[in-house]
Design a protein around this motif. Structure first.
Motif, PDB file in Angstrom:
ATOM      1  N   ARG A  47     -35.632  20.409 -59.451  1.00 10.58           N
ATOM      2  CA  ARG A  47     -36.113  19.040 -59.586  1.00 10.58           C
ATOM      3  C   ARG A  47     -35.314  18.466 -60.329  1.00 10.58           C
ATOM      4  O   ARG A  47     -34.318  18.810 -60.936  1.00 10.58           O
ATOM      5  CB  ARG A  47     -37.585  19.101 -60.324  1.00 10.58           C
ATOM      6  N   GLY A  74     -34.873  14.434 -62.432  1.00  9.77           N
ATOM      7  CA  GLY A  74     -35.776  13.230 -62.851  1.00  9.77           C
ATOM      8  C   GLY A  74     -35.184  12.301 -63.629  1.00  9.77           C
ATOM      9  O   GLY A  74     -34.206  12.236 -64.066  1.00  9.77           O
ATOM     10  N   ASP A 124     -38.486  13.425 -59.287  1.00  8.76           N
ATOM     11  CA  ASP A 124     -39.433  12.846 -60.441  1.00  8.76           C
ATOM     12  C   ASP A 124     -39.090  11.673 -61.151  1.00  8.76           C
ATOM     13  O   ASP A 124     -37.878  11.340 -61.243  1.00  8.76           O
ATOM     14  CB  ASP A 124     -39.529  14.070 -61.537  1.00  8.76           C
ATOM     15  N   ARG A 171     -42.638  12.821 -57.900  1.00  7.11           N
ATOM     16  CA  ARG A 171     -43.613  13.486 -58.823  1.00  7.11           C
ATOM     17  C   ARG A 171     -43.644  12.577 -59.997  1.00  7.11           C
ATOM     18  O   ARG A 171     -42.592  11.858 -60.442  1.00  7.11           O
ATOM     19  CB  ARG A 171     -43.487  14.950 -59.322  1.00  7.11           C
TER      20      ARG A 171
END
Length: 320
Positions: A3, A5, A32, A58
Protein backbone atom coordinates in the motif's frame (compact mmCIF):
# COMPACT_ATOMS: atom_id res chain seq x y z
CA UNK A 1 -0.05 -5.79 -2.11
CA UNK A 2 2.18 -2.93 -1.01
CA UNK A 3 0.00 0.00 0.00
CA UNK A 4 1.06 3.60 -0.62
CA UNK A 5 -0.93 6.55 0.66
CA UNK A 6 -1.18 10.32 0.53
CA UNK A 7 -2.63 12.71 3.10
CA UNK A 8 -5.63 14.75 1.96
CA UNK A 9 -6.91 17.38 1.60
CA UNK A 10 -4.10 19.20 -0.16
CA UNK A 11 -3.12 22.58 1.26
CA UNK A 12 -3.99 25.63 -0.79
CA UNK A 13 -7.09 24.22 -2.53
CA UNK A 14 -10.68 24.40 -1.27
CA UNK A 15 -12.25 21.01 -0.74
CA UNK A 16 -14.60 21.32 -3.70
CA UNK A 17 -11.65 21.92 -6.06
CA UNK A 18 -9.67 18.79 -5.18
CA UNK A 19 -11.41 16.22 -7.35
CA UNK A 20 -8.87 16.14 -10.18
CA UNK A 21 -5.93 15.91 -7.80
CA UNK A 22 -7.46 13.01 -5.88
CA UNK A 23 -8.43 11.13 -9.05
CA UNK A 24 -4.84 11.59 -10.23
CA UNK A 25 -3.55 9.91 -7.06
CA UNK A 26 -5.34 6.71 -8.03
CA UNK A 27 -4.13 6.99 -11.62
CA UNK A 28 -0.52 7.32 -10.43
CA UNK A 29 -0.52 4.22 -8.26
CA UNK A 30 -1.53 5.45 -4.83
CA UNK A 31 -3.71 2.93 -3.02
CA UNK A 32 -4.85 5.03 -0.06
CA UNK A 33 -5.80 8.52 1.02
CA UNK A 34 -5.53 9.46 4.69
CA UNK A 35 -7.11 12.40 6.49
CA UNK A 36 -6.15 13.99 9.78
CA UNK A 37 -7.98 16.23 12.25
CA UNK A 38 -6.41 19.12 14.13
CA UNK A 39 -7.32 22.68 13.11
CA UNK A 40 -8.13 22.22 9.40
CA UNK A 41 -10.66 19.98 7.70
CA UNK A 42 -12.44 17.39 9.81
CA UNK A 43 -11.41 13.76 9.45
CA UNK A 44 -14.46 12.57 7.50
CA UNK A 45 -15.53 15.12 4.86
CA UNK A 46 -12.42 14.84 2.61
CA UNK A 47 -12.75 11.05 2.66
CA UNK A 48 -16.45 11.20 1.82
CA UNK A 49 -15.61 13.27 -1.25
CA UNK A 50 -12.78 10.93 -2.21
CA UNK A 51 -15.05 7.90 -1.84
CA UNK A 52 -17.06 9.12 -4.83
CA UNK A 53 -14.30 10.77 -6.84
CA UNK A 54 -11.82 7.87 -6.69
CA UNK A 55 -13.64 4.61 -5.94
CA UNK A 56 -10.49 2.46 -5.97
CA UNK A 57 -8.78 4.26 -3.10
CA UNK A 58 -8.87 3.06 0.49
CA UNK A 59 -10.01 5.78 2.89
CA UNK A 60 -8.23 6.16 6.21
CA UNK A 61 -8.28 8.54 9.18
CA UNK A 62 -4.94 9.31 10.78
CA UNK A 63 -6.50 10.12 13.15
CA UNK A 64 -9.88 10.77 14.79
CA UNK A 65 -9.45 11.86 18.42
CA UNK A 66 -11.10 9.53 20.93
CA UNK A 67 -12.34 12.45 23.03
CA UNK A 68 -13.82 15.09 20.75
CA UNK A 69 -16.96 13.26 19.63
CA UNK A 70 -19.32 11.45 21.93
CA UNK A 71 -19.31 7.67 21.46
CA UNK A 72 -22.66 7.51 19.66
CA UNK A 73 -21.83 10.43 17.37
CA UNK A 74 -18.48 8.88 16.51
CA UNK A 75 -20.14 5.56 15.70
CA UNK A 76 -22.53 7.36 13.33
CA UNK A 77 -19.65 9.13 11.57
CA UNK A 78 -17.70 5.91 11.15
CA UNK A 79 -20.73 3.91 10.04
CA UNK A 80 -21.74 6.54 7.49
CA UNK A 81 -18.32 6.52 5.83
CA UNK A 82 -18.18 2.71 5.90
CA UNK A 83 -21.67 2.57 4.39
CA UNK A 84 -20.64 4.97 1.61
CA UNK A 85 -17.51 2.99 0.73
CA UNK A 86 -17.96 -0.69 1.70
CA UNK A 87 -14.71 -2.50 2.35
CA UNK A 88 -12.55 0.58 1.79
CA UNK A 89 -12.45 2.23 5.20
CA UNK A 90 -9.77 2.16 7.89
CA UNK A 91 -10.65 4.24 10.93
CA UNK A 92 -7.73 5.51 12.99
CA UNK A 93 -8.57 6.20 16.64
CA UNK A 94 -6.05 7.95 18.84
CA UNK A 95 -5.74 9.97 22.01
CA UNK A 96 -4.63 13.10 20.13
CA UNK A 97 -2.99 15.54 22.57
CA UNK A 98 -3.70 17.77 25.52
CA UNK A 99 -3.45 20.78 23.19
CA UNK A 100 -6.28 19.67 20.89
CA UNK A 101 -8.41 17.98 23.53
CA UNK A 102 -8.05 20.30 26.52
CA UNK A 103 -6.93 23.67 25.18
CA UNK A 104 -8.99 23.74 22.00
CA UNK A 105 -12.03 21.63 22.91
CA UNK A 106 -12.23 22.15 26.68
CA UNK A 107 -12.40 18.40 27.36
CA UNK A 108 -10.28 16.86 30.13
CA UNK A 109 -7.37 14.88 28.68
CA UNK A 110 -7.51 12.07 31.21
CA UNK A 111 -6.49 8.40 30.98
CA UNK A 112 -5.69 8.45 27.26
CA UNK A 113 -4.82 4.75 27.07
CA UNK A 114 -8.12 3.72 28.64
CA UNK A 115 -10.11 6.22 26.57
CA UNK A 116 -8.73 4.90 23.28
CA UNK A 117 -9.22 1.29 24.40
CA UNK A 118 -12.81 1.98 25.47
CA UNK A 119 -13.71 3.80 22.25
CA UNK A 120 -12.32 0.96 20.15
CA UNK A 121 -14.24 -1.63 22.17
CA UNK A 122 -17.43 0.42 21.93
CA UNK A 123 -17.08 0.83 18.16
CA UNK A 124 -16.48 -2.89 17.67
CA UNK A 125 -19.85 -3.57 19.28
CA UNK A 126 -21.85 -0.59 18.07
CA UNK A 127 -20.92 -0.94 14.41
CA UNK A 128 -22.48 -4.41 14.29
CA UNK A 129 -25.85 -2.93 15.20
CA UNK A 130 -25.91 -4.48 18.66
CA UNK A 131 -27.52 -2.37 21.35
CA UNK A 132 -24.86 -1.00 23.68
CA UNK A 133 -25.59 -0.67 27.38
CA UNK A 134 -22.17 -0.63 28.96
CA UNK A 135 -20.20 1.22 31.61
CA UNK A 136 -16.63 1.50 30.31
CA UNK A 137 -13.83 2.87 32.46
CA UNK A 138 -13.94 6.31 30.82
CA UNK A 139 -17.58 6.72 29.72
CA UNK A 140 -20.96 5.01 29.89
CA UNK A 141 -23.39 4.27 27.06
CA UNK A 142 -26.98 3.68 28.09
CA UNK A 143 -28.82 1.84 25.34
CA UNK A 144 -27.41 3.19 22.04
CA UNK A 145 -28.28 1.17 18.93
CA UNK A 146 -26.89 2.22 15.54
CA UNK A 147 -29.70 2.76 13.04
CA UNK A 148 -27.58 2.37 9.90
CA UNK A 149 -25.23 -0.61 10.06
CA UNK A 150 -22.50 -0.78 7.39
CA UNK A 151 -22.51 -3.78 5.06
CA UNK A 152 -18.84 -4.41 5.80
CA UNK A 153 -17.11 -3.61 9.07
CA UNK A 154 -14.33 -1.04 8.70
CA UNK A 155 -10.83 -1.70 9.94
CA UNK A 156 -10.14 0.02 13.24
CA UNK A 157 -6.55 1.17 13.68
CA UNK A 158 -5.05 2.64 16.83
CA UNK A 159 -2.64 5.57 16.84
CA UNK A 160 0.30 4.52 18.98
CA UNK A 161 3.57 5.94 20.21
CA UNK A 162 4.95 3.98 23.13
CA UNK A 163 4.79 0.33 24.10
CA UNK A 164 1.43 0.20 25.88
CA UNK A 165 -0.55 1.70 23.02
CA UNK A 166 1.46 -0.25 20.44
CA UNK A 167 0.51 -3.48 22.19
CA UNK A 168 -3.12 -2.37 22.32
CA UNK A 169 -3.02 -1.66 18.58
CA UNK A 170 -1.73 -5.15 17.88
CA UNK A 171 -4.06 -6.85 20.34
CA UNK A 172 -7.40 -5.03 19.88
CA UNK A 173 -6.92 -3.00 16.72
CA UNK A 174 -6.34 -4.03 13.13
CA UNK A 175 -2.95 -2.41 13.44
CA UNK A 176 -1.17 0.77 14.45
CA UNK A 177 -0.81 4.26 13.05
CA UNK A 178 2.60 5.74 13.88
CA UNK A 179 3.77 9.31 13.49
CA UNK A 180 6.77 11.63 13.79
CA UNK A 181 9.42 8.93 13.84
CA UNK A 182 12.43 8.03 11.74
CA UNK A 183 12.79 5.04 9.46
CA UNK A 184 15.20 3.51 11.98
CA UNK A 185 12.72 4.05 14.83
CA UNK A 186 10.31 1.74 13.01
CA UNK A 187 12.58 -1.19 13.93
CA UNK A 188 11.79 -0.53 17.59
CA UNK A 189 8.09 0.14 17.09
CA UNK A 190 6.76 -2.32 14.49
CA UNK A 191 7.80 -5.58 16.20
CA UNK A 192 5.74 -4.68 19.27
CA UNK A 193 2.60 -4.46 17.13
CA UNK A 194 3.34 -7.68 15.25
CA UNK A 195 4.08 -9.55 18.48
CA UNK A 196 0.46 -9.06 19.54
CA UNK A 197 -1.13 -10.41 16.37
CA UNK A 198 -0.22 -11.70 12.94
CA UNK A 199 -1.11 -9.72 9.85
CA UNK A 200 -1.54 -6.40 11.66
CA UNK A 201 -0.92 -3.24 9.67
CA UNK A 202 1.59 -0.54 10.55
CA UNK A 203 0.65 2.73 8.87
CA UNK A 204 3.22 5.51 9.15
CA UNK A 205 2.36 9.14 8.61
CA UNK A 206 5.57 10.37 6.99
CA UNK A 207 6.26 14.08 6.55
CA UNK A 208 7.82 14.79 3.17
CA UNK A 209 9.26 17.79 1.32
CA UNK A 210 10.54 16.77 -2.12
CA UNK A 211 13.05 19.58 -2.61
CA UNK A 212 16.83 19.79 -2.71
CA UNK A 213 16.73 23.08 -0.76
CA UNK A 214 17.91 21.50 2.48
CA UNK A 215 18.43 24.86 4.20
CA UNK A 216 14.76 25.78 3.79
CA UNK A 217 13.57 22.35 4.91
CA UNK A 218 15.75 22.48 8.02
CA UNK A 219 14.76 26.04 8.88
CA UNK A 220 11.02 25.46 8.45
CA UNK A 221 11.18 21.90 9.70
CA UNK A 222 12.40 23.11 13.07
CA UNK A 223 9.11 24.96 13.56
CA UNK A 224 7.09 21.81 12.81
CA UNK A 225 9.28 19.66 15.04
CA UNK A 226 9.14 22.13 17.93
CA UNK A 227 5.36 22.40 17.64
CA UNK A 228 4.93 18.63 18.01
CA UNK A 229 7.85 17.37 20.05
CA UNK A 230 7.19 19.77 22.93
CA UNK A 231 3.75 18.21 23.38
CA UNK A 232 4.14 15.82 26.34
CA UNK A 233 3.04 12.64 24.54
CA UNK A 234 5.53 13.21 21.72
CA UNK A 235 8.32 14.25 24.07
CA UNK A 236 7.86 11.02 26.02
CA UNK A 237 7.92 9.01 22.80
CA UNK A 238 11.19 10.51 21.64
CA UNK A 239 12.77 9.91 25.01
CA UNK A 240 11.65 6.28 24.71
CA UNK A 241 13.20 5.80 21.25
CA UNK A 242 16.49 7.24 22.51
CA UNK A 243 16.39 10.83 21.29
CA UNK A 244 16.16 12.35 24.76
CA UNK A 245 19.75 13.55 25.08
CA UNK A 246 19.85 15.27 21.70
CA UNK A 247 16.47 16.96 22.25
CA UNK A 248 17.02 17.98 25.89
CA UNK A 249 18.41 21.45 25.00
CA UNK A 250 15.34 22.16 22.88
CA UNK A 251 12.97 21.01 25.63
CA UNK A 252 14.82 23.04 28.26
CA UNK A 253 14.75 26.23 26.20
CA UNK A 254 11.06 25.73 25.37
CA UNK A 255 10.14 25.27 29.03
CA UNK A 256 12.10 28.44 29.85
CA UNK A 257 10.00 30.35 27.31
CA UNK A 258 12.87 30.96 24.88
CA UNK A 259 11.33 29.83 21.59
CA UNK A 260 14.21 31.15 19.49
CA UNK A 261 16.78 29.17 21.45
CA UNK A 262 14.54 26.09 21.33
CA UNK A 263 14.45 26.19 17.52
CA UNK A 264 18.19 26.73 17.29
CA UNK A 265 18.79 23.75 19.59
CA UNK A 266 17.23 21.25 17.15
CA UNK A 267 20.13 19.59 15.28
CA UNK A 268 20.07 19.18 11.51
CA UNK A 269 20.34 15.42 11.99
CA UNK A 270 16.99 15.34 13.82
CA UNK A 271 15.28 17.26 11.02
CA UNK A 272 16.83 14.91 8.46
CA UNK A 273 15.65 11.87 10.41
CA UNK A 274 12.06 13.01 10.91
CA UNK A 275 11.36 14.87 7.66
CA UNK A 276 11.97 13.13 4.34
CA UNK A 277 13.52 15.59 1.88
CA UNK A 278 15.76 15.74 -1.15
CA UNK A 279 15.12 14.92 -4.78
CA UNK A 280 12.02 12.82 -5.53
CA UNK A 281 14.27 9.82 -6.09
CA UNK A 282 16.00 10.38 -2.73
CA UNK A 283 12.63 10.79 -1.04
CA UNK A 284 11.29 7.55 -2.49
CA UNK A 285 14.43 5.73 -1.36
CA UNK A 286 14.02 7.14 2.15
CA UNK A 287 10.34 6.16 2.22
CA UNK A 288 11.39 2.69 1.11
CA UNK A 289 13.47 2.35 4.28
CA UNK A 290 10.33 2.80 6.37
CA UNK A 291 8.76 -0.07 4.43
CA UNK A 292 11.86 -2.27 4.77
CA UNK A 293 11.78 -1.72 8.54
CA UNK A 294 8.16 -2.79 8.97
CA UNK A 295 5.74 -0.14 7.69
CA UNK A 296 2.97 -1.73 5.65
CA UNK A 297 1.55 1.55 4.35
CA UNK A 298 3.43 4.85 4.17
CA UNK A 299 0.90 7.68 4.40
CA UNK A 300 2.78 10.66 3.03
CA UNK A 301 2.06 14.18 4.24
CA UNK A 302 3.53 16.95 2.09
CA UNK A 303 4.76 19.80 4.26
CA UNK A 304 3.81 23.33 3.18
CA UNK A 305 7.36 24.55 2.60
CA UNK A 306 6.61 26.59 -0.52
CA UNK A 307 5.91 23.46 -2.54
CA UNK A 308 2.95 22.75 -4.80
CA UNK A 309 1.44 19.79 -2.93
CA UNK A 310 -0.20 18.31 -6.03
CA UNK A 311 3.07 18.39 -7.96
CA UNK A 312 4.82 16.94 -4.92
CA UNK A 313 2.34 14.05 -4.94
CA UNK A 314 3.17 13.46 -8.61
CA UNK A 315 6.89 13.52 -7.88
CA UNK A 316 6.53 11.04 -5.03
CA UNK A 317 4.11 8.69 -6.79
CA UNK A 318 4.96 4.98 -6.73
CA UNK A 319 4.57 4.71 -10.50
CA UNK A 320 7.58 6.99 -11.12
Amino acid sequence: MQRYGMTIPFDGLPLHAQREAIVELADRGYTDVWSSEADGADAFTPLALASVWAPTLRLGNAIVPAYTRGPATLAQCVASLADAAPGRVAIGIGSSSNVIVERWNDIPFEEPYKRVRDVVRFLRTALTGEKVKQAYDTFEVKGFKLGRVPEEQPKIMIAALREGMLRLAGREGDGAIINWLSADDVRQVAPIVHAEGEGKEVVARIFVAPTTDADTVRAMGRYAIAAYLNVPVYAAFHEWVGRGEVLAPMWDAWKAGDRKAALEAIPDEVVDQLIVHGSPEECREHIGRYVENGVTCPALAVLPFGLDPVQAARDLAPDQ
